[in-house]
Design an enzyme around this catalytic site. Structure first.
Site, mmCIF file in Angstrom:
data_model
loop_
_atom_site.group_PDB
_atom_site.id
_atom_site.type_symbol
_atom_site.label_atom_id
_atom_site.label_comp_id
_atom_site.label_asym_id
_atom_site.label_seq_id
_atom_site.Cartn_x
_atom_site.Cartn_y
_atom_site.Cartn_z
ATOM 1 N N THR A 224 0.912 -1.267 -0.229
ATOM 2 C CA THR A 224 0.126 -0.132 -0.459
ATOM 3 C C THR A 224 0.433 0.909 0.102
ATOM 4 O O THR A 224 1.645 1.274 0.771
ATOM 5 C CB THR A 224 -1.203 0.166 1.171
ATOM 6 O OG1 THR A 224 0.430 0.052 2.567
ATOM 7 C CG2 THR A 224 -2.050 -1.078 1.353
ATOM 8 N N GLU B 152 -3.480 4.981 3.433
ATOM 9 C CA GLU B 152 -2.702 3.936 2.093
ATOM 10 C C GLU B 152 -3.439 3.480 0.839
ATOM 11 O O GLU B 152 -5.040 2.614 1.278
ATOM 12 C CB GLU B 152 -2.967 2.482 3.118
ATOM 13 C CG GLU B 152 -2.213 2.545 4.610
ATOM 14 C CD GLU B 152 -1.847 0.985 5.639
ATOM 15 O OE1 GLU B 152 -1.893 0.177 5.035
ATOM 16 O OE2 GLU B 152 -2.371 1.627 6.557
ATOM 17 N N ASN C 155 1.458 4.666 1.035
ATOM 18 C CA ASN C 155 1.122 5.531 2.338
ATOM 19 C C ASN C 155 1.211 7.105 1.445
ATOM 20 O O ASN C 155 2.043 7.526 1.243
ATOM 21 C CB ASN C 155 1.430 5.300 3.181
ATOM 22 C CG ASN C 155 1.404 3.965 3.845
ATOM 23 O OD1 ASN C 155 1.369 2.830 3.022
ATOM 24 N ND2 ASN C 155 1.560 3.553 5.074
HETATM 25 C C1 LIG Z 1 -8.125 -2.114 0.866
HETATM 26 C C2 LIG Z 1 -7.342 -2.137 1.691
HETATM 27 C C3 LIG Z 1 -8.595 -2.274 3.368
HETATM 28 C C4 LIG Z 1 -7.583 -2.532 4.605
HETATM 29 N N1 LIG Z 1 -9.338 -2.651 5.596
HETATM 30 C C5 LIG Z 1 -8.247 -2.828 6.754
HETATM 31 C C6 LIG Z 1 -9.340 -3.200 8.233
HETATM 32 O O1 LIG Z 1 -10.480 -3.109 8.002
HETATM 33 N N2 LIG Z 1 -8.771 -3.341 8.776
HETATM 34 C C7 LIG Z 1 -7.625 -3.519 9.832
HETATM 35 O O2 LIG Z 1 -7.225 -2.816 10.371
HETATM 36 N N3 LIG Z 1 -6.700 -2.416 8.388
HETATM 37 C C8 LIG Z 1 -7.430 -2.506 7.204
HETATM 38 N N4 LIG Z 1 -5.984 -2.260 5.764
HETATM 39 C C9 LIG Z 1 -4.940 -1.859 6.882
HETATM 40 C C10 LIG Z 1 -3.798 -3.265 6.275
HETATM 41 O O3 LIG Z 1 -4.425 -3.126 7.639
HETATM 42 C C11 LIG Z 1 -2.507 -2.009 6.219
HETATM 43 O O4 LIG Z 1 -2.321 -1.759 4.877
HETATM 44 C C12 LIG Z 1 -1.316 -2.614 6.524
HETATM 45 O O5 LIG Z 1 -1.381 -2.899 8.178
HETATM 46 C C13 LIG Z 1 0.136 -1.550 6.238
HETATM 47 O O6 LIG Z 1 -0.374 -1.233 6.505
HETATM 48 P P1 LIG Z 1 1.603 0.548 6.467
HETATM 49 O O7 LIG Z 1 1.426 0.475 5.083
HETATM 50 O O8 LIG Z 1 2.304 0.928 7.341
HETATM 51 O O9 LIG Z 1 3.121 -1.485 6.491
HETATM 52 C C14 LIG Z 1 -6.806 -2.332 5.005
HETATM 53 C C15 LIG Z 1 -6.036 -1.973 3.761
HETATM 54 C C16 LIG Z 1 -6.288 -1.714 2.320
HETATM 55 C C17 LIG Z 1 -5.261 -1.482 1.283
HETATM 56 N N1 LIG Z 2 0.525 -2.194 -6.267
HETATM 57 C C1 LIG Z 2 1.001 -0.930 -5.293
HETATM 58 N N2 LIG Z 2 0.351 -0.800 -4.555
HETATM 59 C C2 LIG Z 2 0.936 0.666 -4.100
HETATM 60 N N3 LIG Z 2 1.746 -0.032 -3.791
HETATM 61 C C3 LIG Z 2 2.954 -0.296 -4.268
HETATM 62 C C4 LIG Z 2 2.534 -1.332 -5.436
HETATM 63 N N4 LIG Z 2 3.507 -1.863 -5.563
HETATM 64 C C5 LIG Z 2 4.484 -1.537 -5.187
HETATM 65 N N5 LIG Z 2 4.238 -0.594 -4.047
HETATM 66 C C6 LIG Z 2 4.935 -0.041 -3.559
HETATM 67 O O1 LIG Z 2 5.199 -0.418 -2.570
HETATM 68 C C7 LIG Z 2 5.478 0.351 -1.232
HETATM 69 C C8 LIG Z 2 4.542 0.544 -0.121
HETATM 70 O O2 LIG Z 2 4.698 -1.448 0.837
HETATM 71 P P1 LIG Z 2 4.783 -1.782 2.214
HETATM 72 O O3 LIG Z 2 4.866 -2.934 1.708
HETATM 73 O O4 LIG Z 2 2.676 -0.874 2.332
HETATM 74 O O5 LIG Z 2 5.312 -0.122 2.761
HETATM 75 P P2 LIG Z 2 4.904 0.385 3.510
HETATM 76 O O6 LIG Z 2 4.516 0.196 5.051
HETATM 77 O O7 LIG Z 2 6.771 1.435 4.190
HETATM 78 O O8 LIG Z 2 4.076 1.506 3.250
HETATM 79 C C9 LIG Z 2 4.621 1.730 -1.760
HETATM 80 O O9 LIG Z 2 5.152 2.905 -1.501
HETATM 81 C C10 LIG Z 2 5.372 1.341 -3.395
HETATM 82 O O10 LIG Z 2 6.490 2.303 -3.243
HETATM 83 MG MG LIG Z 3 1.840 0.534 2.725
#
Ligand SMILES: Cc1cc2nc3c(=O)[nH]c(=O)nc-3n(C[C@H](O)[C@H](O)[C@H](O)COP(=O)(O)O)c2cc1C
Ligand SMILES: Nc1ncnc2c1ncn2[C@@H]1O[C@H](COP(=O)(O)OP(=O)(O)O)[C@@H](O)[C@H]1O
Ligand SMILES: [Mg+2]
Length: 212
Positions: free
Chosen positions: A44, A110, A46
């Site tokens: 995701t 995210e 961010n």
């Molecule tokens: C479409 C989508 C739906 C999500 N729904 C939830 C949810 O309902 N509950 C939750 O705790 N996290 C939810 N998440 C968040 C994930 O837990 C989160 O993407 C993950 O913790 C990664 O965090 P990071 O970018 O800090 O690594 C969702 C993420 C996405 C992309």
């Molecule tokens: N399909 C995708 N959607 C979003 N981010 C992606 C995707 N593919 C690769 N990335 C890369 O992965 C990173 C996110 O990975 P993630 O594990 O969520 O790390 P973080 O906790 O730092 O957000 C993004 O910042 C981007 O550089």
């Molecule tokens: Mg992320």
């Protein structure tokens, strides 16, 4: 905890986004907690959420769908590639909130970027492969939120969270495949002046419009 109910296949009216949507968000792609790829296999991108509560009080915590564009200029710098002037509009599903499964204390935005709608969905199957692009940290991102899918939930397991996000991807895809939404991605010649303006906004970075 997630209610044990079947999910609707689409979200939002067929006729197109309803107020307050579309909502515009922009920001540079920043580091999160590193869980998306590592724990979930769902990257995701961010973007900062600092001013969100003041600027967009209408965006309650939850899961949304929309369209994203990455700035081709800053993307090129990040990848050491040659500068490009064309941007791609891609479908997206996103979460805004505190990730109750992880009990975050700060709000995050995210965005999971999905493959083009013209390609088969990699998440339509029970063993999904979530979309993965080369990393693009630091790149400027524009996001047009077109609809709301559901609130955030806590889950009994990581697998249950992943399965619900897989369904979110499918709901987002089916929602965006409707004509009144798809025209935010591809000009079908039937878009209103407002939709054309929103599509143009998506690919404008620092006042410079990229080609689509
Ligand atoms: C479409 C989508 C739906 C999500 N729904 C939830 C949810 O309902 N509950 C939750 O705790 N996290 C939810 N998440 C968040 C994930 O837990 C989160 O993407 C993950 O913790 C990664 O965090 P990071 O970018 O800090 O690594 C969702 C993420 C996405 C992309
Ligand atoms: N399909 C995708 N959607 C979003 N981010 C992606 C995707 N593919 C690769 N990335 C890369 O992965 C990173 C996110 O990975 P993630 O594990 O969520 O790390 P973080 O906790 O730092 O957000 C993004 O910042 C981007 O550089
Ligand atoms: Mg992320």
């Amino acid at each position: 905890m997630r209610p044990d109910k079947p999910r609707d296949p689409v979200a939002g009216p067929d006729a197109g986004p309803e107020s307050p949507y579309p909502v515009r968000l922009s920001g540079p792609v920043i580091k999160g907690f590193g869980r998306g790829s590592k724990d979930l296999g769902i990257p995701t991108a961010n973007i900062p959420a600092d001013d969100l509560s003041e600027q967009h009080p209408e965006l309650t915590s939850g899961v949304y769908y929309g369209v994203v564009a990455l700035d081709p200029q800053s993307l090129a710098q990040e990848n050491g590639a040659e500068k490009s002037t064309s941007a791609t509009l891609l479908p997206a599903v996103l979460s805004i909130g505190y990730n109750p499964f992880y009990k975050n204390t700060v709000r995050s935005v995210e965005i999971h970027i999905m493959p083009p709608l013209t390609q088969p969905s990699p998440t339509a199957v029970a063993q999904p492969k979530f979309n993965r692009l080369p990393d693009f940290y630091g790149t400027k991102l524009n996001l047009l939120i077109l609809g709301y899918i559901r609130p955030e939930f806590d889950y009994v397991s990581l697998d249950a969270l992943i399965e619900d996000i897989r369904i979110d991807c499918e709901v987002a895809r089916q929602s965006l495949l409707r004509d009144a939404y798809q025209r935010y991605i591809v000009d079908d010649g039937k878009a209103s002046a407002q939709v054309n303006e929103d599509r143009k906004w998506l690919v404008t970075f620092d006042g410079v419009s990229a080609n689509i």
